[in-house]
Write an enzyme that holds these catalytic residues in place. Structure first.
Site, short mmCIF file in Angstrom:
data_model
loop_
_atom_site.label_atom_id
_atom_site.label_comp_id
_atom_site.label_asym_id
_atom_site.label_seq_id
_atom_site.Cartn_x
_atom_site.Cartn_y
_atom_site.Cartn_z
N PRO A 222 0.81 -1.29 0.12
CA PRO A 222 0.05 -0.06 -0.06
C PRO A 222 0.80 1.39 0.07
O PRO A 222 0.50 2.19 -0.53
CB PRO A 222 -0.71 -0.11 1.38
CG PRO A 222 -0.78 -1.41 1.82
CD PRO A 222 0.34 -2.04 1.36
N ASN B 37 5.40 0.54 3.99
CA ASN B 37 5.26 -0.99 3.92
C ASN B 37 6.32 -1.58 3.11
O ASN B 37 6.80 -2.62 3.37
CB ASN B 37 3.73 -1.35 3.38
CG ASN B 37 2.56 -0.86 3.95
OD1 ASN B 37 2.11 0.27 3.75
ND2 ASN B 37 2.45 -1.58 5.20
N LYS C 150 4.25 7.42 -13.41
CA LYS C 150 2.95 7.20 -12.99
C LYS C 150 2.30 8.34 -12.07
O LYS C 150 1.30 8.85 -12.12
CB LYS C 150 2.80 5.83 -11.99
CG LYS C 150 1.60 5.89 -11.19
CD LYS C 150 0.97 4.66 -10.64
CE LYS C 150 -0.35 4.78 -10.38
NZ LYS C 150 -0.85 3.64 -9.48
#
Lengths: 319, 319, 319, 319
Positions: free
Chosen positions: C87, C91, C192
């Protein structure tokens, strides 16, 4: 994360720290701000054990009477009260948790005071790391520039466990005129970031407003007077007006020399932005203020006082 | 365009105006603000000749002792000092230059004072039209709401020829506590628009800042105190704080009831936007403040005090 | 920092990696996106060795034929090609460099592909840490949602050493329809983030424009048609129009259900903001777009498609 | 306000207009755009009766075969189809409703086509004024610059009563490649304003995004390619990319010479702002785009193509 250190253990650690007030104070970071701050400790009779990555800075302070050592770790071996004054978050991480960092050699009960302006999340990280070594970390960023540092007129905004606040205050009052306790670790940074964000918004707002009023035919001094007796009043309008000719003794009266550089304001707004992003807090005007000072840095205003936003916004078409 | 009326001719016209102070004063626009203003003239012993498009408003004032007539033109026939208090630019145009407007019947030398908040360009148009008829037009928008109007505590910002300012002041002091001369026609509007734009920016800025500080762990009262002793200080932080619990006696202490409605602030920012667009003045924060209050009007905040922007920005995800 | 690994050593490491295409592939992170991605590897005949912090997610994949192990470290012991889908940045740090992380047990020459959307600076950190262990790290964030993940129609934007790109492509084509090589490590994330920032700006811009046009009397379908044949054309106007009734098969035709949630867009804009702040890049519109989606999250739009900004901006005063 | 002219009366008026297609066409406004437009009417065999405030402009057109007269009123006496092409709203008001304006002498049934880009509220005013004289007013602003005007490649966006659209189209097709019917009077302006607002947002967004991507290590051509195959795609990224070196034949390839000047874009965004303010429509990004182009006009970019916003935003600190 909560800080788990119990009040009892804290008390015990603290009691191990030398209570005599004139035992040595460590100092890491001898730049434009750190150097006069360390000198003010010396003036107040505190022996200072200092270090910096730049040998010249060390040498200068040595000549004023400080003992210079090779690394933050060595400072930590020799002092149980240490002040750090560094440019940014990565430097703070390095000085505290790096291979020659303070926490490598820190003594139990040591009081660590960081006066750098950094992300409060990093302050919290450092506090947790310090606590693991039995030391106490407080954040105490300053407002006021080099002049205030020289004259011991800084304002310190202090975050950390309340029991330690008085110990910190003893040292900070040697270097500043105001010391304000803000709450848990990180809230000193938070208070500084919040103040500077609102300052930035107020300054751009004042610049826009004065510019619009002038174009609508108002005399700038009169407009400032009207704003200052009305609900538009703010520090930027009544104490640091950005329009040349309205006030004396402010950067706008001196071609925006001196004062608080646009690049420094952009840095602080970057911190505001990052903390706001991380806490999912909307700051529409703070965010736009950040962008405006960022663009100004690209357009030749980096080293002018941040009130030069008046000049940035007003130049006439075709000139 | 310059106003061409020579000082001599102006003097002559003015000398034709009745100098006895208690001759009738005309009043057009008997809304929430205009009605208490007219009553304060009556209280001060001025006969009032009034009109409004709403018969009920007229009736109420008539019962307080005013003479009611059918149109602005008729007011102009019977009074040589006239005050107008209208919602927006088109109403002002209609009342002055419409088929039954004041200028159809205005007497030479009449003093026309418009207390509406409108585009200063429209004020200038009206002044030119009035001058053609030998009358004098001044803009005198107010700050302060219905409460201030009732208690004769309004602030008037006055634009127009300086020679007439004292004549205007005589009447305005019956309705307000402060009367400020701002310069040529339109500068009263300019001063009001500028003040409210900076107020809007300061309020949103304060709301963002307080919200960010609270999320970073600061106590709101303490944060307000720190800001107010620092460079973040502004009227919205020290006099009208938008965070419930920080101050008493302000709309944030009363669920944002009363005060200055978001929809009124959005209207004033629309005027700021229009004057900025027309004068090619960049107002990045003022413009964004306008958009934020505009969105708030669509999201149920139209009639709450504008400090409710704190509530608008802070609600938590998922609530 | 430059990646110092020489081409020769890289070649040697790579030659140690099993070249047979159907040797096991590791997979860490079996959430909404990771789970269908791992299944598509299984469908293509790759044995999968997987782990996740949620036992149910593991169990479900186990039933589809994967081998489940207890930690990322264990995955690294058993596979020399590993895909991670997590996520957020913390993490990723934990899974790679934590106490039971991949890098604790990674074999020399292992290919590590991270499909999480995170700060490119963290991707670079991970690449450096991986390189120290003789492994190769690539970032390969995806565009496309759960539906595209199920149908193996994702787009992967890949950053990392070019020599490894084909090895990555072999696996990614099992899970996606497009795989684009973007450059050095971190550029996949950069691509992105950039795309989504421009998408966010275009969507809000389209929503504002359509709303303004409708209020000015234009039919929304006709306005969309005019924009799409003119210079206002963008993906949000011609492929994903936010106005109900203009297009079929898009979230605006279905009460903004499905699609790309506002909260996810706000997360990506937070990354854009952070990278822009860190690189001192001004992004005025991107920054404001971030703030708008952030406010929407607080006002009940968190789980609606991000095109619901049209609805957020348009509701009428008094409704 | 509704237009009250009944369909029957309209038909009667129209039948009074000369139906033969090559009867004279009036033309008011012979600037950079109007002059080539009038010449294209001449080329198509229409006698042209023209006027302009600048004698040189008139003389030049006279030499091409037009008949020049002294005022818009005189044009109206001699032609029952008139095209106007003027810089701004006040000019349009003067040419139609001024003392020597078209409506002073207009014949019943005359078709009036205004190709100026102005506030749609002014278009509606002119239509009402024209209707009172028994004439028909349509707004038909253009997109495309001087080059397109010369080559009869303009796009016309037309607002007005639908019955008259074909009559307008007959003339407009001599001057343009596309003629689009948009709806009631003012919708031609609305369509143009909306398109240009979204264009402005898309351009600044593209500039920010390309700049951020480049700083994050992406090759600009590759980034443009990725955006153009993804959801970030827009006209500014795929047809008019603002980054030098990405595309040929666009202003960014030629030091931002030619194209659509920043000052013109700022003017159109001013119209968008005004119509949005008047209709209480929030346009946060449109508004900020307006401010950015407005600041650029003050900083030396007024006459560069509006895609120079890339250059404005990107210059490096210290350069």
């Amino acid at each position: 994360r909560q800080l788990h250190y119990s009040a009892l253990m804290l008390f015990m650690s603290v009691s191990m720290r030398s209570m005599a007030s004139k035992t040595p104070v460590g100092f890491v970071g001898l730049g434009n701000m750190g150097s006069p701050m360390a000198k003010n400790l010396l003036k107040n009779g505190y022996p200072v054990i200092a270090t910096d990555v730049f040998p010249e800075s060390c040498k200068e302070l040595q000549e004023t009477g400080a003992q210079v050592v090779d690394s933050p770790a060595e400072v930590a071996e020799k002092a149980d009260r240490i002040i750090t004054m560094l440019p940014s978050s990565p430097n703070v991480k390095e000085v505290y948790t790096g291979p020659n960092g303070i926490l490598k050699k820190v003594k139990k009960g040591t009081l660590l005071i960081d006066s750098s302006t950094i992300d409060p999340a990093v302050s919290k990280e450092m506090a947790i790391a310090a606590e693991k070594m039995g030391a106490v970390f407080m954040d105490a960023p300053v407002s006021g520039g080099v002049g205030a540092a020289n004259m011991a007129k800084l304002t310190f905004m202090v975050g950390g466990v309340e029991e330690e606040y008085h110990a910190a205050q003893e040292l900070l009052t040697c270097m500043g005129a105001n010391v304000v306790y803000c709450g848990q670790v990180g809230t000193g940074q938070a208070a500084k970031i919040c103040n500077n964000m609102l300052l930035a918004i107020g300054m751009i707002g004042t610049a826009e407003t004065m510019n619009l009023g002038i174009r609508l035919g108002l005399d700038p001094k009169l407009l400032a007077k009207i704003l200052n007796m009305s609900s538009g009043r703010c520090w930027s309008s009544d104490t640091y007006n950005p329009v040349p000719g309205v006030m004396e003794g402010v950067p706008s009266a001196n071609n925006y020399q001196g004062g608080f550089g646009t690049t420094l304001m952009a840095k602080d707004l970057g911190l505001a932005q990052t903390t706001a992003t991380n806490t999912k807090t909307p700051i529409p005007l703070g965010s736009l203020a950040h962008q405006i000072f960022r663009v100004m840095c690209s357009r030749g205003y980096a080293n002018k006082d941040f009130s030069s936003v008046f000049q940035f916004l007003r130049e006439e078409e075709g000139q």
